[in-house]
Write a protein that holds these residues in place. Structure first.
Motif, PDB file in Angstrom:
ATOM      1  N   ASP A 180      -8.122   7.451   2.618  1.00 31.89           N
ATOM      2  CA  ASP A 180      -8.703   6.232   2.048  1.00 31.89           C
ATOM      3  C   ASP A 180     -10.178   6.486   1.745  1.00 31.89           C
ATOM      4  O   ASP A 180     -10.813   7.351   2.353  1.00 31.89           O
ATOM      5  CB  ASP A 180      -8.567   5.047   3.012  1.00 31.89           C
ATOM      6  CG  ASP A 180      -8.712   3.705   2.306  1.00 31.89           C
ATOM      7  OD1 ASP A 180      -7.677   3.083   1.992  1.00 31.89           O
ATOM      8  OD2 ASP A 180      -9.859   3.284   2.034  1.00 31.89           O
ATOM      9  N   ALA A 215      -4.585   5.671  -0.003  1.00 31.56           N
ATOM     10  CA  ALA A 215      -5.233   4.365   0.100  1.00 31.56           C
ATOM     11  C   ALA A 215      -4.618   3.612   1.286  1.00 31.56           C
ATOM     12  O   ALA A 215      -4.135   2.498   1.175  1.00 31.56           O
ATOM     13  CB  ALA A 215      -5.109   3.571  -1.202  1.00 31.56           C
ATOM     14  N   PHE A 261       0.286  -9.269   4.675  1.00 33.46           N
ATOM     15  CA  PHE A 261       1.428  -8.721   3.918  1.00 33.46           C
ATOM     16  C   PHE A 261       1.805  -7.313   4.381  1.00 33.46           C
ATOM     17  O   PHE A 261       2.365  -6.519   3.621  1.00 33.46           O
ATOM     18  CB  PHE A 261       1.148  -8.758   2.402  1.00 33.46           C
ATOM     19  CG  PHE A 261      -0.196  -8.209   2.003  1.00 33.46           C
ATOM     20  CD1 PHE A 261      -0.428  -6.852   1.925  1.00 33.46           C
ATOM     21  CD2 PHE A 261      -1.231  -9.079   1.677  1.00 33.46           C
ATOM     22  CE1 PHE A 261      -1.655  -6.356   1.554  1.00 33.46           C
ATOM     23  CE2 PHE A 261      -2.481  -8.592   1.302  1.00 33.46           C
ATOM     24  CZ  PHE A 261      -2.695  -7.224   1.236  1.00 33.46           C
ATOM     25  N   ALA A 304     -16.294   1.229  -4.813  1.00 28.92           N
ATOM     26  CA  ALA A 304     -15.037   0.865  -4.134  1.00 28.92           C
ATOM     27  C   ALA A 304     -15.286   0.615  -2.652  1.00 28.92           C
ATOM     28  O   ALA A 304     -14.784  -0.354  -2.082  1.00 28.92           O
ATOM     29  CB  ALA A 304     -13.994   1.967  -4.326  1.00 28.92           C
ATOM     30  N   SER A 311       0.865   1.894  -0.815  1.00 25.51           N
ATOM     31  CA  SER A 311       1.176   0.462  -0.861  1.00 25.51           C
ATOM     32  C   SER A 311      -0.070  -0.319  -1.256  1.00 25.51           C
ATOM     33  O   SER A 311      -1.091  -0.258  -0.546  1.00 25.51           O
ATOM     34  CB  SER A 311       1.668  -0.020   0.516  1.00 25.51           C
ATOM     35  OG  SER A 311       2.936   0.523   0.784  1.00 25.51           O
ATOM     36  N   PHE A 337      -7.997   8.734  -4.281  1.00 22.50           N
ATOM     37  CA  PHE A 337      -6.743   9.056  -4.967  1.00 22.50           C
ATOM     38  C   PHE A 337      -6.978   9.748  -6.309  1.00 22.50           C
ATOM     39  O   PHE A 337      -6.043  10.155  -6.965  1.00 22.50           O
ATOM     40  CB  PHE A 337      -5.826   7.834  -5.104  1.00 22.50           C
ATOM     41  CG  PHE A 337      -6.447   6.556  -5.617  1.00 22.50           C
ATOM     42  CD1 PHE A 337      -7.121   6.498  -6.819  1.00 22.50           C
ATOM     43  CD2 PHE A 337      -6.286   5.375  -4.892  1.00 22.50           C
ATOM     44  CE1 PHE A 337      -7.654   5.301  -7.295  1.00 22.50           C
ATOM     45  CE2 PHE A 337      -6.816   4.170  -5.340  1.00 22.50           C
ATOM     46  CZ  PHE A 337      -7.506   4.133  -6.550  1.00 22.50           C
ATOM     47  N   GLY A 348     -11.150  10.101   1.482  1.00 11.08           N
ATOM     48  CA  GLY A 348     -10.912  10.764   0.205  1.00 11.08           C
ATOM     49  C   GLY A 348     -10.441   9.761  -0.832  1.00 11.08           C
ATOM     50  O   GLY A 348     -10.091   8.627  -0.497  1.00 11.08           O
TER      51      GLY A 348
HETATM   52  C1  LIG Z   1      -5.168  -3.602  -0.886  1.00 16.47           C
HETATM   53  S1  LIG Z   1      -5.773  -2.298   0.138  1.00 16.47           S
HETATM   54  C2  LIG Z   1      -4.238  -1.539   0.653  1.00 16.47           C
HETATM   55  C3  LIG Z   1      -4.338  -0.855   1.971  1.00 16.47           C
HETATM   56  C4  LIG Z   1      -3.021  -0.441   2.628  1.00 16.47           C
HETATM   57  N1  LIG Z   1      -2.306   0.546   1.853  1.00 16.47           N
HETATM   58  C5  LIG Z   1      -2.159  -1.631   2.896  1.00 16.47           C
HETATM   59  O1  LIG Z   1      -1.022  -1.681   2.405  1.00 16.47           O
HETATM   60  O2  LIG Z   1      -2.609  -2.526   3.626  1.00 16.47           O
HETATM   61  C6  LIG Z   1      -6.426  -1.158  -1.021  1.00 16.47           C
HETATM   62  C7  LIG Z   1      -7.006   0.088  -0.374  1.00 16.47           C
HETATM   63  O3  LIG Z   1      -7.366   1.018  -1.399  1.00 16.47           O
HETATM   64  C8  LIG Z   1      -8.499   1.717  -0.962  1.00 16.47           C
HETATM   65  N2  LIG Z   1      -9.089   2.359  -2.147  1.00 16.47           N
HETATM   66  C9  LIG Z   1      -9.714   1.776  -3.199  1.00 16.47           C
HETATM   67  N3  LIG Z   1     -10.070   2.707  -4.107  1.00 16.47           N
HETATM   68  C10 LIG Z   1      -9.659   3.906  -3.606  1.00 16.47           C
HETATM   69  C11 LIG Z   1      -9.724   5.246  -4.085  1.00 16.47           C
HETATM   70  N4  LIG Z   1     -10.315   5.559  -5.246  1.00 16.47           N
HETATM   71  N5  LIG Z   1      -9.177   6.218  -3.334  1.00 16.47           N
HETATM   72  C12 LIG Z   1      -8.600   5.933  -2.130  1.00 16.47           C
HETATM   73  N6  LIG Z   1      -8.518   4.688  -1.624  1.00 16.47           N
HETATM   74  C13 LIG Z   1      -9.024   3.684  -2.364  1.00 16.47           C
HETATM   75  C14 LIG Z   1      -9.350   0.655  -0.300  1.00 16.47           C
HETATM   76  O4  LIG Z   1     -10.321   1.200   0.545  1.00 16.47           O
HETATM   77  C15 LIG Z   1      -8.273  -0.137   0.448  1.00 16.47           C
HETATM   78  O5  LIG Z   1      -8.073   0.404   1.731  1.00 16.47           O
END
Ligand SMILES: C[S@@+](CC[C@H](N)C(=O)[O-])C[C@H]1O[C@@H](n2cnc3c(N)ncnc32)[C@H](O)[C@@H]1O
Length: 278
Positions: free
Chosen positions: A81, A60, A38, A22, A123, A108, A106
């Motif tokens: 994140d 995240a 967005f 990831a 989000s 999710f 960390g």
């Molecule tokens: C599309 S981005 C969204 C970021 C933010 N919430 C926003 O709205 O702009 C997806 C996020 O999920 C995080 N992510 C992916 N897998 C994850 C996990 N297992 N635990 C925590 N964060 C994760 C990525 O690092 C990234 O920052």
């Protein structure tokens, strides 16, 4: 049903391997720019919520759009994140915004260090989860019991960003990408939370308009800046299909693009779902 003690789930499997993968995907390209396209949709998870004096866990959090807005509105905020590079941008942005947010690394899949929050947001974050029921239990456990709120934003089904068009998914063979619209559908979201006390108390759909110079620019920008799309096209490049995939993506985005004086506006659907714990 019990929100306090989510069972550790063997489905999470090789946690270290998943985390490394990831991080590699999300630190590639330029998510800070992509997320800004967005950010209003990300922040809409906070619409109508009284934040002053509340505690918020943003899961995240990425570059911190939601976390920083919640802090600006008076909440005490922690952002989690998996990608340190994005957390570094989030910390810089919080400094510029002159707000305090605790940003921690960390996943999710394990929020055990985070409990008792008034509001737990994600989000365009937990929509990525390969094991949504497990992650839903973690979210519910992180919210305070008896009126804690979990609020998630995900891309709407049948929209511009939810999943690649079927013709591109076909090119990917037996390794289809995760469907990013499951958390935008009340029925599937309710199923994810079925083993918790959290129940849906609000669901709303909306669209965000993102301007681009042309439809071709949408594909070019995603291919240059957005880690998951870069990874998908790299996979197809190995089999000589990346050019075809780019053409198919341009056709897909054409259906959601409105001509404007400066080029096109891409209309992207998303949904916000709120659940409340008992
Ligand atoms: C599309 S981005 C969204 C970021 C933010 N919430 C926003 O709205 O702009 C997806 C996020 O999920 C995080 N992510 C992916 N897998 C994850 C996990 N297992 N635990 C925590 N964060 C994760 C990525 O690092 C990234 O920052």
């Amino acid at each position: 049903m019990d929100d306090r003690a989510p069972a550790k789930d063997s489905a999470v499997g090789d946690a270290a391997g998943h985390a490394a993968a990831a991080r590699a995907v999300w630190s590639a390209g330029d998510y800070a720019t992509v997320g800004d396209w967005f950010a209003d949709a990300s922040r809409s998870v906070l619409d109508g919520v009284d934040l002053d004096g509340r505690t918020v866990l943003d899961v995240a959090t990425g570059t911190g759009a939601v976390a920083i807005e919640a802090a600006r509105r008076g909440a005490s905020v922690t952002g989690v994140d998996i990608t340190p590079e994005l957390l570094a941008v989030a910390r810089q942005r919080a400094t510029v915004a002159e707000v305090e947010v605790t940003f921690v690394e960390g996943s999710f899949t394990d929020l055990s260090e985070h409990r008792g929050f008034d509001l737990v947001t994600s989000s365009f974050g937990v929509m990525l989860a390969a094991e949504p029921e497990f992650v839903a239990r973690e979210l519910a456990a992180a919210a305070r019991r008896g009126g804690g709120v979990v609020a998630v934003v995900a891309w709407a089904p049948g929209g511009a960003f939810g999943s690649p068009p079927p013709a591109v998914v076909d090119l990917l063979g037996d390794q289809p990408p995760v469907d990013l619209t499951r958390w935008a559908v009340p029925e599937s979201t309710a199923e994810f939370f079925a083993s918790t006390t959290a129940e849906i108390t609000e669901h709303r759909r909306n669209t965000i308009d993102i301007p681009f110079p042309s439809v071709d620019h949408i594909v070019t920008e995603l291919a240059a800046r957005c880690g998951p799309w870069m990874a998908l096209l790299a996979r197809l490049d190995d089999t000589g299909q990346a050019g075809l995939a780019r053409d198919l993506l341009a056709q897909h985005f054409e259906a959601f693009a409105e001509p404007t004086a400066g080029g096109v506006t891409l209309q992207v659907g998303y949904a916000v779902t709120q659940l409340t714990t008992a």
